[in-house]
Design a protein around this motif. Structure first.
Motif, PDB file in Angstrom:
ATOM      1  N   LYS A  13      75.489  12.229 -99.023  1.00 20.06           N
ATOM      2  CA  LYS A  13      76.663  12.778 -99.310  1.00 20.06           C
ATOM      3  C   LYS A  13      76.865  14.021 -98.912  1.00 20.06           C
ATOM      4  O   LYS A  13      78.072  14.580 -98.887  1.00 20.06           O
ATOM      5  N   ILE A  14      75.984  14.652 -98.286  1.00 21.39           N
ATOM      6  CA  ILE A  14      76.412  15.930 -97.643  1.00 21.39           C
ATOM      7  C   ILE A  14      76.811  15.822 -96.485  1.00 21.39           C
ATOM      8  O   ILE A  14      76.057  15.002 -95.370  1.00 21.39           O
ATOM      9  N   LYS A  15      77.882  16.334 -96.082  1.00 20.39           N
ATOM     10  CA  LYS A  15      78.866  16.140 -94.808  1.00 20.39           C
ATOM     11  C   LYS A  15      78.790  17.402 -93.893  1.00 20.39           C
ATOM     12  O   LYS A  15      79.109  17.022 -92.665  1.00 20.39           O
ATOM     13  N   GLU A  16      78.414  18.338 -94.246  1.00 20.23           N
ATOM     14  CA  GLU A  16      78.563  19.658 -93.548  1.00 20.23           C
ATOM     15  C   GLU A  16      77.332  20.518 -93.945  1.00 20.23           C
ATOM     16  O   GLU A  16      76.992  20.625 -94.905  1.00 20.23           O
ATOM     17  N   LEU A  17      76.836  21.193 -92.849  1.00 16.73           N
ATOM     18  CA  LEU A  17      75.827  22.243 -92.870  1.00 16.73           C
ATOM     19  C   LEU A  17      76.320  23.535 -92.636  1.00 16.73           C
ATOM     20  O   LEU A  17      76.646  23.627 -91.322  1.00 16.73           O
ATOM     21  N   LEU A  18      76.053  24.789 -93.282  1.00 18.22           N
ATOM     22  CA  LEU A  18      76.489  25.895 -92.670  1.00 18.22           C
ATOM     23  C   LEU A  18      75.236  26.508 -92.494  1.00 18.22           C
ATOM     24  O   LEU A  18      74.397  26.734 -93.083  1.00 18.22           O
ATOM     25  N   LEU A  19      75.091  26.838 -91.003  1.00 21.96           N
ATOM     26  CA  LEU A  19      73.930  27.570 -90.496  1.00 21.96           C
ATOM     27  C   LEU A  19      74.203  28.809 -90.796  1.00 21.96           C
ATOM     28  O   LEU A  19      75.366  29.601 -89.944  1.00 21.96           O
ATOM     29  N   THR A  20      73.909  29.664 -91.743  1.00 19.59           N
ATOM     30  CA  THR A  20      73.920  31.089 -92.076  1.00 19.59           C
ATOM     31  C   THR A  20      72.741  31.837 -92.089  1.00 19.59           C
ATOM     32  O   THR A  20      71.652  31.632 -91.821  1.00 19.59           O
ATOM     33  N   GLY A  21      73.121  33.014 -92.863  1.00 18.15           N
ATOM     34  CA  GLY A  21      71.918  33.950 -93.212  1.00 18.15           C
ATOM     35  C   GLY A  21      72.245  34.948 -93.964  1.00 18.15           C
ATOM     36  O   GLY A  21      72.855  34.974 -94.873  1.00 18.15           O
ATOM     37  N   GLY A  22      71.928  36.132 -93.366  1.00 18.32           N
ATOM     38  CA  GLY A  22      71.756  36.608 -92.023  1.00 18.32           C
ATOM     39  C   GLY A  22      72.533  36.087 -91.032  1.00 18.32           C
ATOM     40  O   GLY A  22      73.706  35.471 -91.277  1.00 18.32           O
ATOM     41  N   ASP A  23      72.285  36.228 -89.901  1.00 17.83           N
ATOM     42  CA  ASP A  23      73.094  35.862 -88.616  1.00 17.83           C
ATOM     43  C   ASP A  23      72.362  34.951 -87.769  1.00 17.83           C
ATOM     44  O   ASP A  23      71.437  35.617 -87.176  1.00 17.83           O
ATOM     45  N   PRO A  24      72.725  33.646 -87.759  1.00 21.93           N
ATOM     46  CA  PRO A  24      71.942  32.841 -86.994  1.00 21.93           C
ATOM     47  C   PRO A  24      71.898  33.145 -85.639  1.00 21.93           C
ATOM     48  O   PRO A  24      70.993  32.616 -84.756  1.00 21.93           O
ATOM     49  N   LEU A  25      72.958  33.638 -85.025  1.00 19.80           N
ATOM     50  CA  LEU A  25      73.114  34.131 -83.402  1.00 19.80           C
ATOM     51  C   LEU A  25      71.923  35.221 -83.196  1.00 19.80           C
ATOM     52  O   LEU A  25      71.985  35.670 -81.999  1.00 19.80           O
ATOM     53  N   THR A  26      71.284  35.878 -84.123  1.00 17.44           N
ATOM     54  CA  THR A  26      70.369  36.686 -83.690  1.00 17.44           C
ATOM     55  C   THR A  26      68.939  35.992 -83.126  1.00 17.44           C
ATOM     56  O   THR A  26      68.093  36.711 -82.739  1.00 17.44           O
ATOM     57  N   LEU A  27      68.880  34.530 -83.364  1.00 17.51           N
ATOM     58  CA  LEU A  27      67.929  33.917 -82.927  1.00 17.51           C
ATOM     59  C   LEU A  27      68.014  33.615 -81.444  1.00 17.51           C
ATOM     60  O   LEU A  27      69.040  33.765 -80.988  1.00 17.51           O
ATOM     61  N   SER A  28      66.859  33.581 -80.705  1.00 18.08           N
ATOM     62  CA  SER A  28      67.170  33.225 -79.314  1.00 18.08           C
ATOM     63  C   SER A  28      67.564  32.100 -78.991  1.00 18.08           C
ATOM     64  O   SER A  28      67.615  31.107 -79.932  1.00 18.08           O
ATOM     65  N   ASP A  29      68.240  31.731 -77.656  1.00 23.05           N
ATOM     66  CA  ASP A  29      68.852  30.649 -77.381  1.00 23.05           C
ATOM     67  C   ASP A  29      67.927  29.259 -77.663  1.00 23.05           C
ATOM     68  O   ASP A  29      68.229  28.321 -78.289  1.00 23.05           O
ATOM     69  N   SER A  30      66.568  29.453 -77.421  1.00 26.83           N
ATOM     70  CA  SER A  30      65.818  28.279 -77.408  1.00 26.83           C
ATOM     71  C   SER A  30      65.185  28.233 -78.649  1.00 26.83           C
ATOM     72  O   SER A  30      65.195  26.998 -79.181  1.00 26.83           O
ATOM     73  N   SER A  31      65.033  29.119 -79.632  1.00 33.94           N
ATOM     74  CA  SER A  31      64.979  28.853 -80.926  1.00 33.94           C
ATOM     75  C   SER A  31      65.988  28.253 -81.809  1.00 33.94           C
ATOM     76  O   SER A  31      65.629  27.390 -82.537  1.00 33.94           O
TER      77      SER A  31
END
Ligand SMILES: *Cc1c(COP(=O)(O)O)cnc(C)c1O
Ligand code: SF4
Length: 360
Positions: A151-169
């Motif tokens: 039933k889950i249609k959307e995932l919020l990738l959040t935090g904190g700030d997910p763009l503090t992760l490296s590109d490869s991570s």
């Protein structure tokens, strides 16, 4: 064996950021209230990027950008009914980092780290605790949960700030989640475009473009028109040009943007930058943030005025996330005055009366 995800923030970038009151005093002269801020266990770290610092007018103690990042002793006071987790996110956590509050969507806390900390942050119970990115096991647990809950249609990738992760991570994290649910829309929730736009590199965009099954959406937070600089606009344009639509979620903040004029300018500038104003949030009852909250009556007045001035495209939904995990509700004056003998009475935006009968 890689157990944890790598953080992007490089040494030079951190070295250029401001993280102590002493460093801050070299840039601006602090008021007594700002000097009196005490860092304690519950407080959010002080961290301001060099880029954002340069947008602040050092001579104006009430600068709208300064208020969002320079801590003050007001934060050390616990207001009535305030707590670190007013949205009851812990209660709604299904796995280590996954919050499932609404049937069709979930929030995954990719990391607790941000490039810069907003003094009004509503996720204080978690943000900036230096736990770092989710572990591989935490991502796998979330992926398993997503697989079982269609039933889950959307995932919020959040935090904190997910763009503090490296590109490869980031790529690794997204591929695990994508593999579990290729049909899931992913919202990338970030303030990076407003606080460190140079993070938005061509390579970062490539990471997202690799995943073709379901769309990504970029969810940003601009609170003031001065944050929407040329660099910030360009950073958002990189996502948008790559086919990732952008939406903005502002927070209504006392002394920052609590005026129809400021928000009108912000929303029109956002639309011009191809960013849809999505939400305007009433401040949550988070510990130490009472100085930022705007009385509801004033917020409703601003909403009414914005609805008169802005196009439908430029108008955000003014909303509150209710205490004790009550969830989001729209805040909007009613334009219906009454209903009698099958006829509705409306008030127009200009205050005139109109009748609208139901079908007989
Ligand atoms: C706000 C929020 C969402 C997304 O809500 P929308 O109204 O769809 O933007 C999802 N999960 C949690 C926990 C939230 O706080
Ligand atoms: S960027 Fe978001 S999570 Fe980070 S401090 Fe600001 S509001 Fe909180």
């Amino acid at each position: 064996m890689q157990q944890s995800f790598i953080i992007y923030l490089t040494r030079t970038f951190i070295e250029m950021s401001i993280c102590t009151l002493e460093q801050l005093e070299n840039k601006i002269s602090l008021t007594a209230e700002e000097k009196a801020w005490k860092e304690d266990k519950l407080s959010l770290p002080l961290l301001i990027t060099d880029y954002y610092m340069n947008l602040i007018d050092p001579k104006d103690v009430n600068d709208s950008l300064r208020r969002q990042v320079v801590p003050s002793s007001k934060e050390n006071r616990l207001g009535p009914l305030e707590n670190p987790d007013p949205l009851a996110e812990l209660e709604n956590s299904k796995t280590g980092r996954l919050i499932h509050r609404y049937e069709s969507r979930v929030a995954f806390l990719a990391t607790d780290i941000c490039a810069q900390y907003c003094r009004h942050c509503f996720r204080r119970r978690f943000t900036g605790n230096m736990q770092g990115p989710a572990t591989r096991d935490e991502v796998l647990d979330a992926a398993e949960y997503l697989k079982e809950n269609k039933k889950i249609k959307e995932l919020l990738l959040t935090g904190g700030d997910p763009l503090t992760l490296s590109d490869s991570s980031l790529e690794e994290m997204v591929s695990i989640l994508r593999e579990a649910r290729p049909d899931l829309i992913i919202r990338i929730c970030t303030r990076m475009v407003a606080v460190q736009p140079s993070r938005i590199t061509d390579n970062l965009i490539k990471v997202f473009k690799k995943f073709k099954s379901a769309p990504f959406y970029l969810m940003v937070q601009f609170n003031h028109p001065r944050e929407l600089t040329e660099q910030a606009t360009q950073a958002c344009a990189k996502f948008i040009d790559a086919g990732i639509p952008a939406m903005n979620q502002s927070v209504l903040l006392n002394g920052v943007n609590d005026s129809a004029d400021v928000l009108e300018e912000l929303c029109n500038a956002l639309v011009f930058a191809r960013i849809k104003p999505y939400y305007l949030f009433q401040g949550d009852l988070v510990s130490g943030t009472s100085g930022f909250r705007v009385p509801l009556e004033k917020g409703l007045q601003i909403e009414r005025e914005l609805r008169r001035r802005l196009s439908g495209l430029a108008m955000p939904v003014y909303a509150a996330d209710l205490p004790q995990g009550g969830g989001k509700v729209p805040l909007c004056g009613s334009y219906i005055e009454g209903f009698e003998n099958g006829v509705w009475t409306f008030r127009t935006l200009e205050g005139e009366r109109r009748l609208y009968p139901d079908p007989q």
